[in-house]
Design a protein around this motif. Structure first.
Motif, short mmCIF file in Angstrom:
data_model
loop_
_atom_site.label_atom_id
_atom_site.label_comp_id
_atom_site.label_asym_id
_atom_site.label_seq_id
_atom_site.Cartn_x
_atom_site.Cartn_y
_atom_site.Cartn_z
N HIS A 122 16.68 45.26 -50.16
CA HIS A 122 16.00 44.03 -49.31
C HIS A 122 14.70 44.61 -48.40
O HIS A 122 14.08 43.78 -47.83
CB HIS A 122 16.97 43.64 -48.26
CG HIS A 122 17.86 42.53 -48.85
ND1 HIS A 122 17.69 41.28 -49.00
CD2 HIS A 122 18.88 42.63 -49.64
CE1 HIS A 122 18.62 40.60 -49.69
NE2 HIS A 122 19.39 41.56 -49.87
N ASP A 124 12.18 45.83 -49.42
CA ASP A 124 10.93 45.74 -50.11
C ASP A 124 10.29 44.38 -49.35
O ASP A 124 10.81 43.44 -49.43
CB ASP A 124 11.01 45.24 -51.57
CG ASP A 124 9.84 45.48 -52.26
OD1 ASP A 124 8.81 45.53 -51.89
OD2 ASP A 124 9.90 45.08 -53.67
N ASP A 126 7.68 42.84 -50.62
CA ASP A 126 7.30 41.82 -51.40
C ASP A 126 8.29 41.57 -52.37
O ASP A 126 9.49 42.28 -52.41
CB ASP A 126 6.08 42.34 -52.20
CG ASP A 126 4.72 42.28 -51.27
OD1 ASP A 126 4.54 41.12 -50.86
OD2 ASP A 126 4.25 43.20 -51.20
N LEU A 127 8.17 40.56 -53.32
CA LEU A 127 9.14 40.31 -54.24
C LEU A 127 8.57 40.16 -55.60
O LEU A 127 7.74 39.24 -55.94
CB LEU A 127 10.06 38.91 -53.79
CG LEU A 127 11.33 38.65 -54.77
CD1 LEU A 127 12.30 39.81 -54.24
CD2 LEU A 127 11.86 37.46 -54.32
N ASP A 128 8.88 40.96 -56.40
CA ASP A 128 8.12 40.58 -57.88
C ASP A 128 9.20 41.38 -58.90
O ASP A 128 10.14 41.78 -58.52
CB ASP A 128 6.64 41.19 -58.03
CG ASP A 128 6.79 42.73 -57.86
OD1 ASP A 128 7.57 43.44 -57.96
OD2 ASP A 128 5.39 43.19 -57.66
N THR A 131 10.91 44.56 -58.26
CA THR A 131 12.12 44.60 -57.44
C THR A 131 13.59 44.66 -57.83
O THR A 131 14.29 45.33 -57.06
CB THR A 131 11.90 43.38 -56.12
OG1 THR A 131 10.37 43.41 -55.74
CG2 THR A 131 12.91 43.62 -55.07
N HIS A 176 13.67 37.83 -59.63
CA HIS A 176 12.99 38.37 -58.76
C HIS A 176 11.82 38.19 -59.10
O HIS A 176 10.79 38.97 -58.31
CB HIS A 176 13.32 40.04 -58.65
CG HIS A 176 14.77 40.25 -58.29
ND1 HIS A 176 15.87 40.40 -58.71
CD2 HIS A 176 14.80 40.73 -56.87
CE1 HIS A 176 16.89 40.54 -57.95
NE2 HIS A 176 16.32 40.99 -56.96
N ASN A 178 7.64 37.13 -59.56
CA ASN A 178 6.80 36.39 -58.48
C ASN A 178 5.98 35.19 -59.38
O ASN A 178 4.75 35.47 -59.65
CB ASN A 178 5.70 37.43 -58.03
CG ASN A 178 5.04 36.64 -57.06
OD1 ASN A 178 5.20 35.78 -56.42
ND2 ASN A 178 3.72 37.15 -56.94
N LEU A 200 14.41 33.84 -53.91
CA LEU A 200 13.33 34.16 -52.88
C LEU A 200 13.99 34.01 -51.58
O LEU A 200 13.84 34.71 -50.36
CB LEU A 200 12.05 33.13 -52.83
CG LEU A 200 11.14 33.30 -51.70
CD1 LEU A 200 10.18 34.68 -52.05
CD2 LEU A 200 10.12 32.25 -52.18
N HIS A 203 15.94 36.78 -50.15
CA HIS A 203 15.21 37.93 -49.53
C HIS A 203 14.25 37.72 -48.03
O HIS A 203 13.31 38.35 -47.75
CB HIS A 203 14.16 38.46 -50.71
CG HIS A 203 14.95 39.31 -51.67
ND1 HIS A 203 14.87 40.81 -51.68
CD2 HIS A 203 15.61 38.96 -52.78
CE1 HIS A 203 15.68 41.19 -52.45
NE2 HIS A 203 16.04 40.21 -53.28
N ILE A 241 9.27 37.99 -46.43
CA ILE A 241 10.30 38.83 -47.33
C ILE A 241 10.42 40.09 -46.82
O ILE A 241 9.51 40.76 -46.21
CB ILE A 241 9.67 38.82 -48.70
CG1 ILE A 241 9.54 37.54 -49.30
CG2 ILE A 241 10.72 39.96 -49.42
CD1 ILE A 241 9.00 37.63 -50.46
#
Length: 263
Positions: A122, A124, A126-128, A131, A176, A178, A200, A203, A241
């Motif tokens: 968690h 991170d 950013d979320l892509d 992740t 996860h 983006n 999303l 997170h 995030i």
């Protein structure tokens, strides 16, 4: 030989999906990244390599495939007590295993000790799609023994166990990612599957929202147990995030992230 062949598919399919989703993210991103791809991607690649090495060591003890094979050889587990058609066994196993993963994730957010480990994921900002690779080796160890025990107790057939692992990893990469799904498609998909916009919410930097949308694949468990949330109270465009207490670039570093549960 059969297990090795199936294992190759269990690796190849998520790997191809990772490349595909990363390409789509580059063309049609859902959100602008706060920290960007570098050095985040390098850190997540190192997490993947660390977990691959750890997984290799664990294979000398137990992995999901080994647990399934052992249950089959010893005629152990609930599904081995009844002569059910293969497709019925597969359906039962998928549903129960999916719930087991949901419940494990739920516990990760309820136990202070488990949260220290899971918080690495968690942190991170950013979320892509990468992740989905960001899990501490401590979490991999716990997850492997937990899922292996469930597989053995159920007596899940080897093919079904490996298919579920592939399904789970593919869904984790997808939700996860983006990517921007058309709103109508998102609404339809999340009737059954966890979408990127649904995950999303989980997170969010808001602690209350982190305790919603625990699903990795099916959405039924969050709906059934009242942990489903459509979107952040901040709105999907404004939602931040990560962890509220970490607002710098430290999560992009591999060494810092590996040491995080111990600090």
């Amino acid at each position: 030989m059969i297990q090795a062949g199936l294992g190759h598919y269990a690796i190849a399919i998520p790997a191809l999906l990772l490349v595909l989703l990363a390409s789509v993210e580059a063309i049609w991103p859902r959100r602008a990244l706060v920290l960007g791809r570098n050095p985040r991607w390098r850190t997540h690649a190192l997490f993947f390599l660390s977990n691959a090495i750890m997984g290799r060591f664990l294979s000398f003890l137990v992995v999901v495939g080994v647990a399934a094979n052992w249950a089959n050889v010893h005629h152990f587990g609930a599904l081995n007590l009844a002569a059910l058609p293969f497709w019925v066994e597969a359906a039962i196993a998928f549903v129960i295993l999916d719930f087991a993963v949901w419940f494990q994730h739920f516990l990760m957010h309820r136990s202070p000790l488990l949260w220290r480990i899971h918080a690495v994921h968690h942190s991170d900002r950013d979320l892509d799609v990468t992740t989905a690779l960001r899990f501490h080796p401590f979490e991999l160890i716990l997850s492997t023994f937990y899922k292996s025990a469930i597989v053995a107790l159920l007596g899940v057939p080897l093919l079904v166990a490996l298919a579920f692992e592939t399904w789970l990893n593919a869904n984790a990469l997808f939700n996860h990612s983006n990517i921007r799904l058309p709103r109508k498609l998102d609404r339809i998909l999340r009737l059954f599957l966890v979408t990127p916009d649904m995950h999303l919410v989980h997170h969010s930097i808001l602690v209350d929202e982190q305790k919603h949308n625990f699903g990795f694949a099916l959405t039924i468990w969050d709906r059934l147990f009242g942990t489903y949330r459509i979107e952040s109270i901040l709105g999907s465009e404004s939602q931040k995030i990560g962890l509220a207490e970490i607002d710098d670039a430290r999560p992009s570093g591999f060494i810092w992230s590996m040491k995080q549960p111990l600090t």
